[in-house]
Design a protein around this motif. Structure first.
Motif, PDB file in Angstrom:
ATOM      1  N   PRO A  60      42.203  39.202  21.340  1.00 25.25           N
ATOM      2  CA  PRO A  60      41.790  37.967  22.016  1.00 25.25           C
ATOM      3  C   PRO A  60      40.792  38.212  23.149  1.00 25.25           C
ATOM      4  O   PRO A  60      40.810  39.246  23.803  1.00 25.25           O
ATOM      5  CB  PRO A  60      43.103  37.421  22.599  1.00 25.25           C
ATOM      6  N   LYS A  61      39.941  37.211  23.351  1.00 23.40           N
ATOM      7  CA  LYS A  61      38.934  37.243  24.413  1.00 23.40           C
ATOM      8  C   LYS A  61      39.058  35.973  25.250  1.00 23.40           C
ATOM      9  O   LYS A  61      39.923  35.158  25.009  1.00 23.40           O
ATOM     10  CB  LYS A  61      37.533  37.318  23.782  1.00 23.40           C
ATOM     11  N   MET A  62      38.146  35.801  26.217  1.00 23.32           N
ATOM     12  CA  MET A  62      38.182  34.600  27.061  1.00 23.32           C
ATOM     13  C   MET A  62      38.061  33.333  26.231  1.00 23.32           C
ATOM     14  O   MET A  62      38.596  32.299  26.585  1.00 23.32           O
ATOM     15  CB  MET A  62      37.017  34.614  28.052  1.00 23.32           C
ATOM     16  N   ALA A  63      37.264  33.395  25.173  1.00 27.44           N
ATOM     17  CA  ALA A  63      37.035  32.218  24.333  1.00 27.44           C
ATOM     18  C   ALA A  63      36.589  32.720  22.969  1.00 27.44           C
ATOM     19  O   ALA A  63      36.759  33.897  22.654  1.00 27.44           O
ATOM     20  CB  ALA A  63      35.978  31.318  24.967  1.00 27.44           C
ATOM     21  N   THR A  64      36.039  31.830  22.159  1.00 28.80           N
ATOM     22  CA  THR A  64      35.439  32.168  20.867  1.00 28.80           C
ATOM     23  C   THR A  64      36.354  33.011  19.990  1.00 28.80           C
ATOM     24  O   THR A  64      35.893  33.939  19.322  1.00 28.80           O
ATOM     25  CB  THR A  64      34.097  32.933  21.055  1.00 28.80           C
TER      26      THR A  64
ATOM     27  N   TYR B 234      35.167  40.696  29.084  1.00 28.77           N
ATOM     28  CA  TYR B 234      35.361  39.432  28.361  1.00 28.77           C
ATOM     29  C   TYR B 234      36.576  39.511  27.443  1.00 28.77           C
ATOM     30  O   TYR B 234      37.152  38.505  27.051  1.00 28.77           O
ATOM     31  CB  TYR B 234      34.088  39.176  27.552  1.00 28.77           C
ATOM     32  N   SER B 235      36.969  40.747  27.116  1.00 26.89           N
ATOM     33  CA  SER B 235      38.144  40.946  26.261  1.00 26.89           C
ATOM     34  C   SER B 235      39.410  40.752  27.080  1.00 26.89           C
ATOM     35  O   SER B 235      39.487  41.171  28.235  1.00 26.89           O
ATOM     36  CB  SER B 235      38.121  42.362  25.687  1.00 26.89           C
ATOM     37  N   LYS B 236      40.427  40.143  26.481  1.00 29.48           N
ATOM     38  CA  LYS B 236      41.684  39.964  27.213  1.00 29.48           C
ATOM     39  C   LYS B 236      42.341  41.300  27.520  1.00 29.48           C
ATOM     40  O   LYS B 236      43.175  41.390  28.414  1.00 29.48           O
ATOM     41  CB  LYS B 236      42.637  39.069  26.422  1.00 29.48           C
TER      42      LYS B 236
ATOM     43  N   SER C 189      30.897  26.741  36.039  1.00 30.13           N
ATOM     44  CA  SER C 189      31.944  26.906  37.058  1.00 30.13           C
ATOM     45  C   SER C 189      31.908  25.753  38.054  1.00 30.13           C
ATOM     46  O   SER C 189      32.943  25.218  38.443  1.00 30.13           O
ATOM     47  CB  SER C 189      31.754  28.207  37.845  1.00 30.13           C
TER      48      SER C 189
ATOM     49  N   ALA D  49      49.005  38.328  24.967  1.00 24.62           N
ATOM     50  CA  ALA D  49      47.742  37.687  24.575  1.00 24.62           C
ATOM     51  C   ALA D  49      47.763  37.254  23.109  1.00 24.62           C
ATOM     52  O   ALA D  49      46.982  36.403  22.699  1.00 24.62           O
ATOM     53  CB  ALA D  49      46.569  38.633  24.827  1.00 24.62           C
ATOM     54  N   PHE D  50      48.669  37.845  22.312  1.00 28.54           N
ATOM     55  CA  PHE D  50      48.753  37.489  20.893  1.00 28.54           C
ATOM     56  C   PHE D  50      49.824  36.441  20.615  1.00 28.54           C
ATOM     57  O   PHE D  50      50.003  36.028  19.477  1.00 28.54           O
ATOM     58  CB  PHE D  50      49.042  38.743  20.051  1.00 28.54           C
TER      59      PHE D  50
ATOM     60  N   HIS E 110      23.537  33.751  33.145  1.00 27.84           N
ATOM     61  CA  HIS E 110      24.166  33.847  34.464  1.00 27.84           C
ATOM     62  C   HIS E 110      24.186  32.482  35.157  1.00 27.84           C
ATOM     63  O   HIS E 110      25.229  32.034  35.645  1.00 27.84           O
ATOM     64  CB  HIS E 110      23.429  34.873  35.330  1.00 27.84           C
TER      65      HIS E 110
ATOM     66  N   PRO F 284      37.175  25.545  30.257  1.00 25.38           N
ATOM     67  CA  PRO F 284      37.454  26.972  30.082  1.00 25.38           C
ATOM     68  C   PRO F 284      36.702  27.559  28.887  1.00 25.38           C
ATOM     69  O   PRO F 284      36.176  28.669  28.964  1.00 25.38           O
ATOM     70  CB  PRO F 284      38.968  27.012  29.871  1.00 25.38           C
TER      71      PRO F 284
ATOM     72  N   PRO G 288      47.491  23.592  26.864  1.00 25.19           N
ATOM     73  CA  PRO G 288      46.942  24.884  27.283  1.00 25.19           C
ATOM     74  C   PRO G 288      45.932  24.760  28.422  1.00 25.19           C
ATOM     75  O   PRO G 288      45.227  23.767  28.545  1.00 25.19           O
ATOM     76  CB  PRO G 288      46.234  25.397  26.020  1.00 25.19           C
ATOM     77  N   LYS G 289      45.900  25.815  29.233  1.00 25.62           N
ATOM     78  CA  LYS G 289      44.975  25.904  30.363  1.00 25.62           C
ATOM     79  C   LYS G 289      44.203  27.214  30.258  1.00 25.62           C
ATOM     80  O   LYS G 289      44.377  27.955  29.315  1.00 25.62           O
ATOM     81  CB  LYS G 289      45.768  25.864  31.673  1.00 25.62           C
ATOM     82  N   MET G 290      43.368  27.508  31.265  1.00 27.03           N
ATOM     83  CA  MET G 290      42.593  28.752  31.262  1.00 27.03           C
ATOM     84  C   MET G 290      43.500  29.974  31.201  1.00 27.03           C
ATOM     85  O   MET G 290      43.135  30.994  30.646  1.00 27.03           O
ATOM     86  CB  MET G 290      41.764  28.865  32.538  1.00 27.03           C
TER      87      MET G 290
ATOM     88  N   TYR H 138      41.041  36.007  36.376  1.00 27.15           N
ATOM     89  CA  TYR H 138      40.142  34.938  36.823  1.00 27.15           C
ATOM     90  C   TYR H 138      40.860  33.596  36.750  1.00 27.15           C
ATOM     91  O   TYR H 138      40.743  32.759  37.643  1.00 27.15           O
ATOM     92  CB  TYR H 138      38.872  34.913  35.970  1.00 27.15           C
TER      93      TYR H 138
ATOM     94  N   LYS I   6      42.574  23.060  29.321  1.00 27.57           N
ATOM     95  CA  LYS I   6      41.701  23.216  28.156  1.00 27.57           C
ATOM     96  C   LYS I   6      41.242  21.865  27.621  1.00 27.57           C
ATOM     97  O   LYS I   6      40.252  21.789  26.904  1.00 27.57           O
ATOM     98  CB  LYS I   6      42.413  24.005  27.061  1.00 27.57           C
TER      99      LYS I   6
ATOM    100  N   PRO J 228      40.041  38.020  32.103  1.00 27.05           N
ATOM    101  CA  PRO J 228      40.103  36.566  31.891  1.00 27.05           C
ATOM    102  C   PRO J 228      41.350  35.950  32.524  1.00 27.05           C
ATOM    103  O   PRO J 228      41.270  34.882  33.126  1.00 27.05           O
ATOM    104  CB  PRO J 228      40.122  36.431  30.367  1.00 27.05           C
TER     105      PRO J 228
ATOM    106  N   ARG K 285      33.262  22.745  36.385  1.00 28.19           N
ATOM    107  CA  ARG K 285      34.716  22.850  36.259  1.00 28.19           C
ATOM    108  C   ARG K 285      35.397  22.530  37.588  1.00 28.19           C
ATOM    109  O   ARG K 285      36.328  21.727  37.650  1.00 28.19           O
ATOM    110  CB  ARG K 285      35.104  24.266  35.815  1.00 28.19           C
TER     111      ARG K 285
ATOM    112  N   TYR L 119      32.920  27.746  29.674  1.00 26.81           N
ATOM    113  CA  TYR L 119      32.653  28.888  30.548  1.00 26.81           C
ATOM    114  C   TYR L 119      32.706  30.178  29.742  1.00 26.81           C
ATOM    115  O   TYR L 119      31.879  31.071  29.909  1.00 26.81           O
ATOM    116  CB  TYR L 119      33.663  28.938  31.698  1.00 26.81           C
ATOM    117  N   GLY L 120      33.670  30.270  28.831  1.00 27.14           N
ATOM    118  CA  GLY L 120      33.829  31.464  28.003  1.00 27.14           C
ATOM    119  C   GLY L 120      32.627  31.745  27.114  1.00 27.14           C
ATOM    120  O   GLY L 120      32.410  32.873  26.690  1.00 27.14           O
ATOM    121  N   LYS L 121      31.825  30.698  26.820  1.00 24.44           N
ATOM    122  CA  LYS L 121      30.636  30.896  25.993  1.00 24.44           C
ATOM    123  C   LYS L 121      29.567  31.660  26.766  1.00 24.44           C
ATOM    124  O   LYS L 121      28.586  32.090  26.218  1.00 24.44           O
ATOM    125  CB  LYS L 121      30.038  29.552  25.555  1.00 24.44           C
TER     126      LYS L 121
END
Lengths: 425, 425
Positions: free
Chosen positions: A240-244, B413-415, A402, B63-64, A395, A420, B240-242, B423, A415, B420, A405, A423-425
């Motif tokens: 998992p990542k911040m998004a995507t 960017y990776s969990k 941000s 995270a999973f 940037h 969120p 869900p939230k950030m 932040y 969400k 993430p 948000r 921003y993750g994009k």
């Protein structure tokens, strides 16, 4: 007839009050942003079609899906989109229509076949020699699903230090792909974790002990029947990542994995069967796939920023806080100068980035045409412009989102606000 | 003996090289940060215990997990922690030991009973009259699980505009709790979505049509046997939230829901059976729960920033990029002035916020003691200091964590980097 064409009966009155103040025609502005009234009409037509086909919708909100579900759901939708493409009335060779259709079907979250269209096919288009066009044909008809594997765990922008090697074996006329260290592992390519069965792999070409630097190879990764990794290939999901989430970013490493000599993409540089290296006309010609992605990134960032600001500014028009004149009730937070100072310069940026993205796209298309004719003198400048703008625009967009948000108070943290993920994009 | 006590055989050599350069004793620094050598020893002892009890660990990476799994897993761990508390050798009335134990068991993600300890119990302690202490007793022994419900969908810091009403009915000696609009719905309280069966609710007290402003009430929300919402209560998960999924933030609304007069917390303001209002000695005395949370927030933010910087600075010591002297190999990114400029001022902030948090905590404890003796003159100042510092410190910490994240390149960017979620805090 009011200038703001978005006004509808039953709208929230606080929002309608602001919309009635419009000093320009919103349809005319849309035509400027989307390059013509016909494009706006066409976009709305496509959106309407997507709304009609429930097969293209999420069964429930993606924010509640598990990692497995979100990847599978996005793969299902994008596959369905191609099956329905005639009914949707979209010509798959029309880039503007396809971009809008994909955006309407997929939304913010990405999908596990995106890099197939955005990097794999353009790489093949730019780098297949005439006798390698069968790869492109297979990719276009989705007989093979590919990605573009350049970045390594320990190596990003400094391409000359990529550790993955492609050593030429003249006896068998094969390249031996190998990942000599842990940091040599390909890391981050989208579509790679679970989805792709091929990749254009960037590896350092070595002939008779001499390192010729990074070159591109078309590499089968998974069995076309079982989808299991081929012998010598280790491939999987980076988590998992911040998004995507549905972008399906993956890792990939090679253990002395052999591919035929003809799997090197040879439109520019070439290796003969005997192992003679023929250099390209211009050294940077191989990076065009990255340049292509960067040229799109700017317009995409403009859209993300605009989406965040649309939410934030509308929210500011309906949220009331603080009674300035006792007894008058709380005022819209949009009335506060601090809120305006926060949001309006960001709105200006969204417009600026949108026009910048268009200019860069036009430059990219012109340079690509020139390169096809052997005129490579503008490639370096295109590289500087896209790299520099990518850094500055992403940037500033991150900063702007941000601000958007935070201007929604706590609700920007939910969400449900989309902030969120934007921003993750 | 090197000054850096973290050096171990088999460490990454790039990291060990930096650690050997330490100019101060790391154990002495730890004692300064954690207020004494004994506290450091005790923290390490607790950490060791937590590592021994596998029941307190995650079955797999959070995270999973799905939303349901993460809430359930956190609830299981925190419950287990209390069951094992004697074996863990921790006295539940020792705040420093409990804070460290909870942090070790729960980590970054939060848990669905946090507000029970952090806001529900302190609210009851601060606001129960002598004949209401049975609520506190039930809360301490976890016969009831509670939260603190102040913020509404449309109302945050401007407490006087909260829309939830508590109208006194002298005939039945009851308060009628009601949410007259959609924006009056309580929104965001932690532990509320699925977990709490009681809440301290902030509502505007109305007697004979006169609004006395926000007051605190202890309110049963769910059936103690079935855990279903009681009649007149609508309660659930806000989604869900950030970050902080397991915190279980929820919504709550009332439909003419009646509670006995004695459920108003009456240590300060009081309502007599006939409906006579007796004001508190100091108007702001009711907000102490929020002040308590804010006083902790600063130290917590310092810890989050320090964690992000530990990761970012260690990463900068092992990631190499760019060959300055041809043939010398790539250099550690920590050697770049831009990277130092990015990270080192943030490190200084983490120290500053840590000491600030301690000073604010001490101020809070002193003022609480004074208030208990009826001396309320410092309450306003405490309120300004905690509110102002909360805003400044959380903003600068967010900025600092962003810098730390970006200084790790894509990996931030990776969990897996924790950035993430840090932040998101």
């Amino acid at each position: 007839m009011p200038l703001n064409k978005l006004l509808r009966d039953g709208d929230n009155e606080d929002l309608a009050e602001e919309r009635r103040k419009a000093t320009f025609d919103t349809d005319e502005m849309a035509a400027i942003i989307w390059e013509g009234k016909e494009r706006v009409r066409r976009r709305r037509e496509i959106t309407k079609k997507v709304n009609e086909y429930t097969e293209l919708h999420d069964p429930y909100c993606q924010a509640f899906m598990t990692r497995h579900e979100e990847v599978e759901n996005a793969a299902r939708k994008i596959t369905k989109m191609f099956t329905l493409i005639d009914k949707l009335g979209v010509n798959p060779t029309n880039p503007a229509d396809m971009a809008h259709l994909t955006s309407e079907v997929i939304g913010l979250y990405g999908h596990p076949l995106a890099l197939h269209a955005v990097m794999f096919i353009p790489s093949l288009q730019a780098q297949c020699a005439d006798d390698q066009m069968h790869w492109l044909k297979k990719a276009m008809s989705r007989q093979i699903i590919g990605t573009y594997a350049q970045t390594e765990l320990g190596h990003g922008t400094n391409l000359r230090k990529l550790e993955t090697t492609a050593i030429y074996d003249a006896k068998t006329q094969e390249f031996i792909l190998h990942s000599p260290t842990r940091t040599a592992m390909k890391w981050w390519p989208g579509n790679l974790g679970k989805s792709a069965n091929h990749a254009v792999v960037v590896a350092c070409l070595i002939i008779n002990g001499k390192n010729y630097g990074p070159h591109n190879f078309i590499v089968p990764l998974r069995d076309p029947e079982t989808h299991m990794p081929l012998k010598g290939i280790t491939v999987g999901d980076i988590g998992p990542k911040m998004a995507t989430g549905p972008v399906d970013n993956g890792f990939l490493s090679f253990d002395h994995y052999r591919i035929p000599r003809t799997n090197m993409l040879m439109k520019h540089a070439k290796v003969t069967p005997e192992g003679k290296y023929i250099p390209p006309a211009h050294a940077k010609v191989g990076y065009s796939a990255m340049v292509h992605v960067r040229s799109h990134m700017i317009s995409d960032q403009a859209k993300f920023l605009a989406q965040a600001l649309t939410t934030a500014i509308r929210y500011s028009a309906i949220r009331r806080q603080g009674e300035i004149q006792p007894g008058d009730g709380e005022v819209k937070i949009l009335e506060y100068q601090t809120q305006q100072y926060r949001l309006l310069p960001q709105l200006a940026r969204a417009y600026a980035f949108s026009f910048t993205g268009r200019a860069v796209r036009d430059l990219y298309l012109r340079v690509q045409k020139d390169v096809a004719k052997g005129k490579v003198h503008e490639m370096a400048e295109l590289h500087y412009i896209t790299s520099g703008l990518k850094a500055v625009v992403t940037h500033l967009t991150g900063e702007g989102i941000s601000q958007a948000r935070m201007s929604c108070g706590g609700h920007g943290y939910s969400k449900a606000s989309n902030m969120p993920d934007l921003y993750g994009k």
